[in-house]
Structure formats: C-alpha cells, structure tokens
Design an enzyme around this catalytic site. Structure first.
Site, mmCIF file in Angstrom:
data_model
loop_
_atom_site.group_PDB
_atom_site.id
_atom_site.type_symbol
_atom_site.label_atom_id
_atom_site.label_comp_id
_atom_site.label_asym_id
_atom_site.label_seq_id
_atom_site.Cartn_x
_atom_site.Cartn_y
_atom_site.Cartn_z
ATOM 1 N N SER A 144 0.853 -1.195 0.000
ATOM 2 C CA SER A 144 0.000 0.000 0.000
ATOM 3 C C SER A 144 0.883 1.238 0.000
ATOM 4 C CB SER A 144 -0.860 0.015 1.267
ATOM 5 O OG SER A 144 -1.494 1.268 1.417
ATOM 6 N N TYR A 157 -1.862 -1.016 10.672
ATOM 7 C CA TYR A 157 -2.107 -1.522 9.295
ATOM 8 C C TYR A 157 -0.999 -1.011 8.376
ATOM 9 C CZ TYR A 157 -3.970 -1.436 4.537
ATOM 10 O OH TYR A 157 -4.113 -1.561 3.176
ATOM 11 N N LYS A 161 2.047 -3.023 6.140
ATOM 12 C CA LYS A 161 2.308 -2.844 4.700
ATOM 13 C C LYS A 161 3.767 -2.466 4.461
ATOM 14 C CE LYS A 161 -1.715 -3.969 3.147
ATOM 15 N NZ LYS A 161 -1.889 -5.067 2.189
HETATM 16 P P1 NAP Z 1 -11.988 -5.344 -0.570
HETATM 17 O O1 NAP Z 1 -12.583 -4.683 -1.763
HETATM 18 O O2 NAP Z 1 -12.604 -5.060 0.747
HETATM 19 O O3 NAP Z 1 -11.928 -6.905 -0.878
HETATM 20 C C1 NAP Z 1 -11.581 -7.756 0.092
HETATM 21 C C2 NAP Z 1 -11.520 -9.173 -0.478
HETATM 22 O O4 NAP Z 1 -10.749 -9.911 0.450
HETATM 23 C C3 NAP Z 1 -12.849 -9.874 -0.579
HETATM 24 O O5 NAP Z 1 -12.832 -10.724 -1.722
HETATM 25 C C4 NAP Z 1 -12.899 -10.718 0.699
HETATM 26 O O6 NAP Z 1 -13.781 -11.809 0.507
HETATM 27 C C5 NAP Z 1 -11.432 -11.103 0.828
HETATM 28 N N1 NAP Z 1 -10.894 -11.433 2.143
HETATM 29 C C6 NAP Z 1 -10.985 -10.717 3.271
HETATM 30 N N2 NAP Z 1 -10.326 -11.317 4.279
HETATM 31 C C7 NAP Z 1 -9.788 -12.454 3.765
HETATM 32 C C8 NAP Z 1 -8.996 -13.499 4.302
HETATM 33 N N3 NAP Z 1 -8.648 -13.531 5.590
HETATM 34 N N4 NAP Z 1 -8.603 -14.517 3.483
HETATM 35 C C9 NAP Z 1 -8.976 -14.520 2.181
HETATM 36 N N5 NAP Z 1 -9.729 -13.559 1.631
HETATM 37 C C10 NAP Z 1 -10.135 -12.539 2.408
HETATM 38 O O7 NAP Z 1 -10.425 -4.936 -0.396
HETATM 39 P P2 NAP Z 1 -9.433 -4.161 -1.371
HETATM 40 O O8 NAP Z 1 -9.559 -2.722 -1.142
HETATM 41 O O9 NAP Z 1 -9.569 -4.701 -2.735
HETATM 42 O O10 NAP Z 1 -8.015 -4.588 -0.751
HETATM 43 C C11 NAP Z 1 -7.223 -5.610 -1.336
HETATM 44 C C12 NAP Z 1 -5.778 -5.382 -0.952
HETATM 45 O O11 NAP Z 1 -5.359 -4.090 -1.397
HETATM 46 C C13 NAP Z 1 -5.484 -5.430 0.558
HETATM 47 O O12 NAP Z 1 -4.228 -6.020 0.758
HETATM 48 C C14 NAP Z 1 -5.400 -3.943 0.929
HETATM 49 O O13 NAP Z 1 -4.588 -3.748 2.062
HETATM 50 C C15 NAP Z 1 -4.745 -3.399 -0.328
HETATM 51 N N6 NAP Z 1 -4.918 -1.966 -0.515
HETATM 52 C C16 NAP Z 1 -6.162 -1.427 -0.678
HETATM 53 C C17 NAP Z 1 -6.273 -0.044 -0.877
HETATM 54 C C18 NAP Z 1 -7.596 0.639 -1.078
HETATM 55 O O14 NAP Z 1 -7.638 1.879 -1.044
HETATM 56 N N7 NAP Z 1 -8.675 -0.081 -1.303
HETATM 57 C C19 NAP Z 1 -5.119 0.757 -0.893
HETATM 58 C C20 NAP Z 1 -3.888 0.161 -0.731
HETATM 59 C C21 NAP Z 1 -3.786 -1.206 -0.555
HETATM 60 P P3 NAP Z 1 -14.407 -12.685 1.757
HETATM 61 O O15 NAP Z 1 -15.169 -11.734 2.606
HETATM 62 O O16 NAP Z 1 -15.251 -13.724 1.078
HETATM 63 O O17 NAP Z 1 -13.225 -13.288 2.457
#
Ligand code: NAP
Length: 253
Positions: A144, A157, A161
């Site tokens: 991130s 968090y 990262k």
């Molecule tokens: P999201 O839209 O909330 O999606 C989360 C996904 O993770 C869902 O498919 C969920 O499905 C699954 N999940 C949650 N806990 C899990 C676990 N313990 N094991 C396996 N699957 C799990 O999240 P996102 O924003 O795409 O984030 C994805 C990644 O990007 C993360 O590493 C986050 O830190 C990183 N990130 C996000 C942002 C942002 O702004 N969105 C920025 C920087 C980095 P289930 O509920 O079925 O498990």
C-alpha cells in the site's frame, strides 16, 4: 487463450471483490488460468460465475489465508485443476483497528500482523516447491502507499504494509536462487469496500483528494495492469521492486 500470460497458472488470494477480483480478471483476460479465492463460499461462487460468463478460464475455492489447511487446499486444488502454479498474488489484508496507534489493542495488532504479513510469508514459502517444478515463478505482494507514508488512524495496518516491502527485499535474493521473482504493488487510495470508511466521509475524502496529484481516487482495474506486467515475462529482469499505483501520491521510504 492467447495473451502474454498464455500457459501460466495464477493464484490470487482475496480475489472475489475489489483489487483482487480486478487482478484475477485481468490475469485471466491476459491468458492465464486463474484460481480465485476468499473466505466465503457464496462470494467465491459469485466471482467465478461472473468471470466464467466472460469466457475466462477460472476456478474458485474457499481460502482464509491465515489457515494453513486452507492454503494447502488452495495449492493442491490449483495443481489438480490446472497442472501447476506459476504466479502467486498475495492480496489479502485487514485493518482491524481505527484510531490513535498507541491505543491499538494487542489482539488487533496480532491479527493484522498474522493476516497481512505472516500469511503472505507462509504463502510465499509454501508455494516454492510448486514453482520449482515449473522451473520459474512470479510472486506479487499487495502492499500500500501507506507502507511509505503511514496513514493516521490506521498506523499498525500501515506498519504491516511497510513490513511487506521488507519481506519483498528479504525474499528476492533467496527466491532468485530458485528462478522465482517477487515484487510488490503499492496501491494508493482505490475505490473498494475496504476504503469505504474514508471515501464515504466527505471531509476525509477531500483531505485525501488534496494529497493525490491526479485529483481522483483509483479503481481496482487501474491496479490490475501492474499485476499482469509483474506476472508476465515482460518483467523477467525485475525482482525485489515495488510498483506504486497511486495517482502520484509519494511512494518513498
Ligand atoms: P476489498 O474490496 O474489501 O476486498 C476484500 C476481499 O478480500 C474480498 O474478496 C474478501 O472476501 C477477501 N478477504 C478478506 N479477508 C480475507 C482473508 N482472511 N482470506 C482470504 N480472503 C479474504 O479490499 P481491497 O480494497 O480490494 O483490498 C485488497 C488489498 O489491497 C489489501 O491487501 C489492501 O490492504 C490493499 N490496498 C487497498 C487499498 C484501497 O484503497 N482499497 C489501498 C492500498 C492497498 P471474503 O469476505 O469472502 O473473504
């Protein structure tokens, strides 16, 4: 299917929604066979159905990345269905506490490190034998922008990262000896459920937007091209690197 990932098999964790889903779809569009996974069966079913409707070569199963038996099943089923593993995208993470860092409860701290850092390490470690059988491999950790500039209220968090950037550096030379590459993607603020808390609060959103030179949030699809590049032979001479996908937010330690 033709494409730069033709013949490759990819696993993407946490890929039934958000960034993981967009990466799974893009890898499959670029020709890979992709194993989709997350914790809930109905999310897996819906994601697989949606991708199959686009004629993409995907299968899915439940995998909570912190559970060793789920990780084993993920690898075994992928090999059974697709014949091997070339690409691992470790994308699962959670942020279980919002507030001043010094008030973070110990169990929240442990949970975030277990899920965000330890599970990524275990996935990388456990997939090595399968990639060795293929003669090469590419691992991608989803870090991130908060790894570089910790975000207030999600301090631990952010720290997890930053740890992934370290894991990337620690593993790159060791994996190179097995002809396996590892790289990170550091997304900025991307419109997903995960970032809802921030993006649905107008004041917080305006503060965030003021830090983004491109003046808007990113989309999951805008993270997926970087993942496809790192998965492909186009990045064959890259390992231990991080691609920042942040609309210009500063990425530097
Ligand atoms: P999201 O839209 O909330 O999606 C989360 C996904 O993770 C869902 O498919 C969920 O499905 C699954 N999940 C949650 N806990 C899990 C676990 N313990 N094991 C396996 N699957 C799990 O999240 P996102 O924003 O795409 O984030 C994805 C990644 O990007 C993360 O590493 C986050 O830190 C990183 N990130 C996000 C942002 C942002 O702004 N969105 C920025 C920087 C980095 P289930 O509920 O079925 O498990």
């Amino acid at each position: 299917m033709a494409g730069k990932l033709a013949g490759k098999v990819a696993i993407v964790t946490a890929s039934t929604d958000g960034i993981g889903f967009a990466i799974a779809r893009r890898l499959a569009q670029d020709g890979a066979k992709v194993m989709v996974s997350s914790r809930k069966q109905n999310n897996v079913d819906n994601a697989v159905k949606a991708l199959k409707q686009e004629n993409l070569n995907v299968e899915g199963l439940v995998c909570h990345v912190a559970k060793k038996e789920d990780r084993s099943k993920l690898f075994n089923e992928t090999v059974k269905k697709f014949g091997g593993i070339d690409v691992l995208v470790s994308n699962a993470a959670s942020s279980t506490y919002f507030g001043p860092t010094l008030n973070t409860p110990e169990d929240s701290y442990d949970k975030m490190f277990d899920l965000n850092v330890k599970s990524s390490f275990m996935l990388c470690k456990e997939v090595v034998p399968e990639m060795e059988k293929r003669g090469s491999g590419s691992m991608i950790l989803v870090s991130s922008i908060a790894a570089y500039t910790p975000m207030s209220m999600i301090g631990i968090y952010s720290l997890t990262k930053t740890a992934l950037l370290g894991l990337n550096k620690v593993l790159a030379p060791e994996l190179a000896a097995h002809n396996i590459r590892i790289n990170c993607i550091a997304p900025g603020i991307i419109k997903t459920k995960f970032s809802n808390a921030l993006t649905q609060n107008e004041d917080a959103l305006n503060v965030a937007l003021s830090t983004i030179p491109l003046g808007r949030l990113g989309t999951p699809e805008e993270c997926s091209g970087a993942a496809s590049f790192l998965a492909s032979d186009d990045s064959a001479y890259m390992t231990g690197e991080t691609i920042v996908v942040s609309g210009g937010m500063t990425g530097r330690l």
